[in-house]
Design an enzyme around this catalytic site. Structure first.
Site, short mmCIF file in Angstrom:
data_model
loop_
_atom_site.label_atom_id
_atom_site.label_comp_id
_atom_site.label_asym_id
_atom_site.label_seq_id
_atom_site.Cartn_x
_atom_site.Cartn_y
_atom_site.Cartn_z
N TYR A 198 37.12 -28.50 100.81
CA TYR A 198 36.71 -29.45 101.84
C TYR A 198 35.68 -28.75 102.71
O TYR A 198 35.88 -27.61 103.13
CB TYR A 198 37.90 -29.88 102.67
N ASP A 221 31.16 -21.35 102.57
CA ASP A 221 31.69 -22.06 103.73
C ASP A 221 32.85 -21.25 104.32
O ASP A 221 33.95 -21.25 103.79
CB ASP A 221 32.16 -23.46 103.30
N LYS A 272 35.13 -23.28 114.02
CA LYS A 272 36.48 -22.94 114.47
C LYS A 272 36.53 -21.73 115.39
O LYS A 272 36.21 -21.82 116.57
CB LYS A 272 37.39 -22.78 113.24
P1 KE4 Z 1 34.90 -29.84 111.19
O1 KE4 Z 1 33.78 -30.81 110.98
O2 KE4 Z 1 36.26 -30.52 111.09
O3 KE4 Z 1 34.75 -28.98 112.44
O4 KE4 Z 1 34.82 -28.74 109.99
C1 KE4 Z 1 34.84 -29.21 108.66
C2 KE4 Z 1 35.29 -28.09 107.74
C3 KE4 Z 1 34.34 -27.42 106.99
N1 KE4 Z 1 34.69 -26.41 106.16
C4 KE4 Z 1 35.98 -26.02 106.05
C5 KE4 Z 1 36.31 -24.90 105.12
C6 KE4 Z 1 36.99 -26.67 106.81
O5 KE4 Z 1 38.27 -26.26 106.68
C7 KE4 Z 1 36.64 -27.71 107.68
C8 KE4 Z 1 37.67 -28.45 108.50
N2 KE4 Z 1 39.02 -28.08 108.30
C9 KE4 Z 1 40.00 -29.11 108.54
C10 KE4 Z 1 41.38 -28.52 108.21
N3 KE4 Z 1 41.63 -28.54 106.82
C11 KE4 Z 1 39.94 -29.69 109.91
C12 KE4 Z 1 41.13 -30.53 110.32
C13 KE4 Z 1 40.78 -31.98 110.45
O6 KE4 Z 1 40.05 -32.50 109.59
O7 KE4 Z 1 41.27 -32.57 111.42
#
Ligand code: KE4
Length: 427
Positions: A144, A239, A267
């Site tokens: 993801y 990523d 994060k």
């Molecule tokens: P955000 O757009 O949610 O800040 O980041 C996206 C993203 C990109 N790359 C990786 C490896 C990620 O894990 C994420 C976002 N992680 C999720 C948890 N699996 C965020 C939680 C959510 O979607 O509420």
């Protein structure tokens, strides 16, 4: 545990917010219960609207490696706020955080701040397409990278949780530019690059997959991708939104000795405030507007409060022995949870890299999304609920990872292990 106030808030929330949440996984749909609404957090604990306390292993999905409300981070945000919350103009704090990121990642010579991990990955992909003149990208099933259109194809995290790997609303013509391969299957990647020779702009992956549960790279996988990208003129995007500053100060790239062409971060570098970033070699990054033609922008990019929260956080991560402590705490918890799971009447498999971990409800080892998908998600849900009712807050999905913080005490870990023994006996 009773949650009347959370129930009331959820009822109100659903009137004005889709699903009552601002991010799907928070709705607890995959674990079959209403979500708890959080009122405050400190250290390793979160406290819900009904005053219940929980030992927290979500940590806002990774940012809270110092624990919640760390005094030095709170102070940095307060001081920044007194000077104004946003200017839409460059500030010294952006330069300071950018330098810290470049110092931490040898693969990053220049970095651009954005406001989320999604922005970071979608911008990195646009840059890769702009630099190569190629349109196709390759990602891995179960990884993801945020909700950018190119990436919601066989995605992990919430998309996997809801069993909706390819979201409605993404034009077929767009999705067909996204090739997908099996994580840890280098041969399949080689075949795809051969069939699509000269057409793939980038390969993007989580160097440690944390959105299909926790799946480490197999020996040789990352190195093989690096060699293949060099041979085929493909940009390797790693990523590290989740793994960056999490599994080592230099992230998965430090741990596995592989260098990306472009790196996505988020994060932890925001200390809990909205930050994402993407960076890499100068010759790539200088093709971004205003230097180059690849356009990318953001009103709140480099927000001064978020920069100061990130700077305060990274300074604390540089303290001697920080990651050794995270490793020790995480290994201790893993050992205890494995022992607790041994009582289960079904198979489980604990997997971990540093302070990122999960327990799969299948025999394992889990090397890709197909393996992860064999998990008994019903049993996972029962385990999640049994742990939550004992005051342990785990990620509410089998297809997520848990996160350790430096604030988790031995008492916290022992309580968690004790709760797991009871949970595995009761489900
Ligand atoms: P955000 O757009 O949610 O800040 O980041 C996206 C993203 C990109 N790359 C990786 C490896 C990620 O894990 C994420 C976002 N992680 C999720 C948890 N699996 C965020 C939680 C959510 O979607 O509420």
């Amino acid at each position: 545990m009773q949650h009347p106030r959370s129930a009331e808030l959820f009822k109100q929330a659903k009137q004005v917010i889709p699903g009552g949440v601002n991010s799907p996984v928070r709705a607890f749909k995959s674990v079959g219960r209403d979500p708890i609404f959080i009122e405050r957090a400190a250290g390793s604990k979160i406290y819900d609207a009904d005053g219940n306390s929980y030992i927290d292993y979500v940590g806002s999905w990774g940012p809270m490696i110092l624990g919640h409300s760390h005094p030095k981070v709170v102070e940095a945000i307060k001081l920044a706020a007194q000077n104004g919350s946003s200017f839409g103009a460059p500030t010294a704090s952006e330069v300071e955080l950018a330098q810290m990121v470049c110092d931490a990642y040898p693969s990053i010579e220049k970095v651009r701040m954005v406001s989320s991990g999604t922005e970071a990955t979608m911008s990195a992909i646009r840059l890769a397409r702009g630099c190569t003149g190629r349109d196709k990208i390759l990602k891995f099933d179960g990884c993801y990278h945020g909700h950018g259109d190119s990436l919601l194809v066989k995605a992990g995290s919430g998309a996997a949780t809801f069993g909706v790997p390819t979201s409605p609303g993404i034009p077929a013509d767009f999705a067909k530019l996204t090739l997908t391969a099996t994580y840890n299957d280098l041969e399949e990647v080689k075949q795809l690059t051969e069939v699509n020779k000269g057409e793939i702009a980038c390969i993007i992956l989580e160097a440690i997959a944390g959105n299909m549960g926790l799946v480490p790279p197999e020996p040789g996988f990352l190195e093989g991708l690096r060699t293949l990208c060099d041979k085929e003129g493909i940009i390797l995007i790693i990523d590290e939104v989740m793994s960056g500053f999490r599994v080592a100060y230099g992230g998965a790239q430090e741990r596995f000795k592989v260098k990306a062409d472009l790196v996505c971060l988020g994060k932890i570098i925001g200390g809990g405030l909205p930050v994402g970033a993407f960076g890499g070699k100068k010759e790539l990054m200088d093709q971004l507007s205003p230097e180059g033609g690849v356009y990318q922008a953001g009103t709140l990019s480099g927000n001064p409060l978020a920069m100061q929260a990130g700077i305060a956080t990274l300074k604390l991560l540089q303290e001697e022995g920080f990651y050794a402590q995270i490793e020790e705490k995480s290994a201790y918890l893993e050992k205890g949870l494995r022992a607790a799971a041994a009582n289960a009447s079904f198979s489980t498999c604990a997997q971990r890299v540093g302070g990122m971990f999960c327990t799969f409800f299948c025999a394992g080892p889990v090397k890709n999304f197909a393996d992860a998908s064999t998990s008994d998600t019903e049993a996972f849900s029962r385990y999640f609920c049994a742990m939550l009712d004992q005051g342990i807050n785990l990620a509410p999905s089998q297809f997520e990872a848990g996160f350790m913080s430096i604030a988790h005490s031995t008492e916290d870990l022992n309580k968690t292990i004790e709760a797991a023994h009871k949970a595995f006996k009761s489900i």
